[in-house]
Enzyme design. Structure first.
Site: not given
Ligand code: FAD
Length: 515
Positions: A42, A45, A423
């Site tokens: 649909c 949707c 993801h």
């Molecule tokens: P992170 O999310 O790793 O970010 C690192 C730094 O980037 C932050 O400290 C900030 O300075 C900066 N930052 C934050 N947001 C943004 C933004 N929007 N744009 C630019 N810079 C930014 N974990 C899971 O549990 N499930 C998942 O599905 C998952 N998917 C992932 C997919 C990928 C490709 C990657 C690389 C990692 C994934 N992870 C996932 C891990 C998760 O996203 C984090 O990397 C991990 O939990 C560490 O988090 P963190 O607090 O260091 O911040």
């Protein structure tokens, strides 16, 4: 890679209903539920699905009180369920109050709004008129009075009461109340502009505005960039002493004393560190890849793309750049299959001359976690690819998708966190092909990273000292944040672009702690 053929996947934070789970989800639930009955074929949707997904992200914090679900009625396996609920047209929305019985068929939402804000308000209206038992996790949404405020701390075990002063048509107070429902040490109530005694006692002149009232009797106005829901919620969630339920904050000094950390390196949270980027290279090339004894086919293509963008855009020390170039030219000569041991040999022997070095070992700085199992490598992978998209833009790559496709391929073939890879591939399939400029590539990665942040906020993997936020925060980049005429938060994409170019620029990367 994406198994689900319907319009939603589990990573959309929408409960996907099926004959197997429908009773356990809908019957006697402690949260109210709003269910979309749709058919994949649909068009309406399909057109509505981005709104439903955005709504799910937008009200993720409300889940204990009200959750979203969806069921694909075009799937033959689901037909009986849809027939049982009397569904004849798509999309249909039905509201199920908390503690609904198995006979209950749901309240149909006729002519429901097609935008996130309208739906959000609709949900609040539904919650407020909840005639059956109130969902236990849902805080009171009605307006408060001077009498309640005066007795508040005797009856509620919190340190702070946030009062949102607003007019009767505003939903901000109720939205903020729900946004804070998973946080401790804070309660939120709305006060109407007609509540004259409280308005004058707090000296309120603007509607909406938010005031903090502490258990010691102190009154202060919440300072925010804009008087709107997102800014109030963000700010309240970060007040000292306010913690996510079940996530007590241990002061970082205590963590260090407990020696859960080897050595804490003080760092500036608003800067990128070369040590993280080099550590990411070491970990990916010497640890992650080493699990692949031989590399061929799509994996070899992925590795070639990854090394190639590194060789072109990694803004490192001359010796590291030179090392990456050597590995890249070796790899381009390899045809169908390589052995990891040969690759490693190039890394460790061919490359390690005085003017070409890939430093060994990891030393996280900006990516340090407050405990060993937090942050580190995944943080550095994100940082690395943000830097690369910005560098590709500055250096004028001829292919807007070059870095993104290299990241997609690397993550898909090698990234050790397999659910993360699934993801990420889902997001790539959905929209990476729409990226047609180098700036769009920078923004695509930024916005998808924010989606991941939204999904993971409050998750077990979240470091309590580095909460997942929609980044950059209003403090880090005030001009990135704006408001639509409706009062909804909006990103000022031009400002975000300027911010990202500066934040991830090669000239701002700090070289402290480099070995
Ligand atoms: P992170 O999310 O790793 O970010 C690192 C730094 O980037 C932050 O400290 C900030 O300075 C900066 N930052 C934050 N947001 C943004 C933004 N929007 N744009 C630019 N810079 C930014 N974990 C899971 O549990 N499930 C998942 O599905 C998952 N998917 C992932 C997919 C990928 C490709 C990657 C690389 C990692 C994934 N992870 C996932 C891990 C998760 O996203 C984090 O990397 C991990 O939990 C560490 O988090 P963190 O607090 O260091 O911040």
């Amino acid at each position: 890679l994406i198994a689900d053929a319907g319009l939603y996947t589990p990573s959309d934070q929408i409960i996907i209903l099926s004959p197997e789970n429908v009773d356990s989800v809908l019957v006697n639930s402690t949260a109210a539920l709003l269910v979309e009955f749709y058919a994949t074929w649909c068009g309406h949707c399909v057109a509505f699905s981005p709104t439903w997904k955005t709504l799910a992200r937008d009200i993720k914090e409300w889940k204990p009180a009200v959750d979203l679900a969806a069921i694909d009625c075009a799937d033959e396996g689901n037909r009986k369920v849809c027939t049982n609920f009397g569904i004849t047209g798509y999309p249909s929305l039905k509201f199920f109050p908390a503690y609904s019985s198995s006979e209950f068929k749901g309240q149909e939402l006729k002519g429901f709004p097609r935008d996130t804000r309208g739906l959000r308000h609709y949900i609040i209206d539904k919650l407020e008129t909840h005639t059956e038992a109130w969902p236990p996790a849902c805080p009171p949404l009605e307006t408060t009075s001077e009498a309640e405020v005066d007795n508040f701390f005797q009856t509620n075990n919190v340190k702070n009461l946030a009062l949102v002063f607003e007019n009767k048509d505003s939903y901000v107070g109720r939205e903020v109340t729900l946004d804070l429902l998973q946080y401790e040490n804070i309660a939120v109530r709305r006060v109407l502009d007609t509540e004259a005694s409280l308005v004058s006692r707090f000296g309120v002149t603007d509607f909406p505005s938010c005031y903090l009232y502490s258990s010691f009797g102190n009154i202060s106005r919440l300072k925010v960039l804009s008087e709107a829901r997102t800014f109030y919620s963000y700010s309240l969630q970060r007040l000292p002493g306010v913690v996510r339920t079940g996530k007590p904050q241990i002061p970082i000094t205590d963590l260090i004393k407990n020696s859960t950390l080897q050595e804490w390196r003080p760092f500036n949270k608003t800067r990128v560190y070369m040590s993280d980027l080099e550590s990411a290279l070491h970990y990916s090339l010497r640890v992650e890849l080493s699990g692949h004894i031989s590399i061929s086919g799509d994996d070899l293509i992925a590795l070639k793309k990854y090394i190639n963008v590194l060789a072109k855009y990694f803004p490192g020390r001359p010796s590291v750049k030179s090392a990456l170039k050597t590995v890249d030219s070796w790899l381009t000569q390899q045809e169908t299959e390589i052995k990891y041991s040969d690759f490693r040999d190039v890394l460790d022997n061919t490359v390690q001359t005085s003017d070409a070095v890939l430093p060994e070992g990891v030393q996280w700085v900006g990516c340090q976690g407050s405990q060993a199992h937090y942050r580190g490598y995944p943080c550095a992978v994100w940082t690395l690819f943000h830097v690369l998209t910005v560098q590709a833009r500055e250096m004028g790559s001829s292919d807007p998708q070059e870095v993104l496709q290299a990241m997609r391929a690397y993550v898909s073939s090698f990234f050790g966190c397999r659910p993360c890879a699934t993801h990420f591939e889902g997001m790539a399939q959905e929209s990476m092909n729409h990226v047609t400029s180098l700036s769009a590539a920078v923004l695509w990665l930024w916005s998808r990273h924010n989606r991941v942040n939204n999904r993971l906020a409050g998750d077990l993997s979240e470091d309590p000292h580095f909460p997942k936020i929609q980044w950059p925060s209003p403090e880090l980049c005030p001009s990135c944040h704006g408001l639509k005429r409706t009062g909804e938060h909006s990103w000022n994409q031009e400002e975000v672009m300027t911010f990202l170019r500066n934040y991830f620029s090669s000239s701002r990367i700090l070289t402290d702690y480099l070995q």
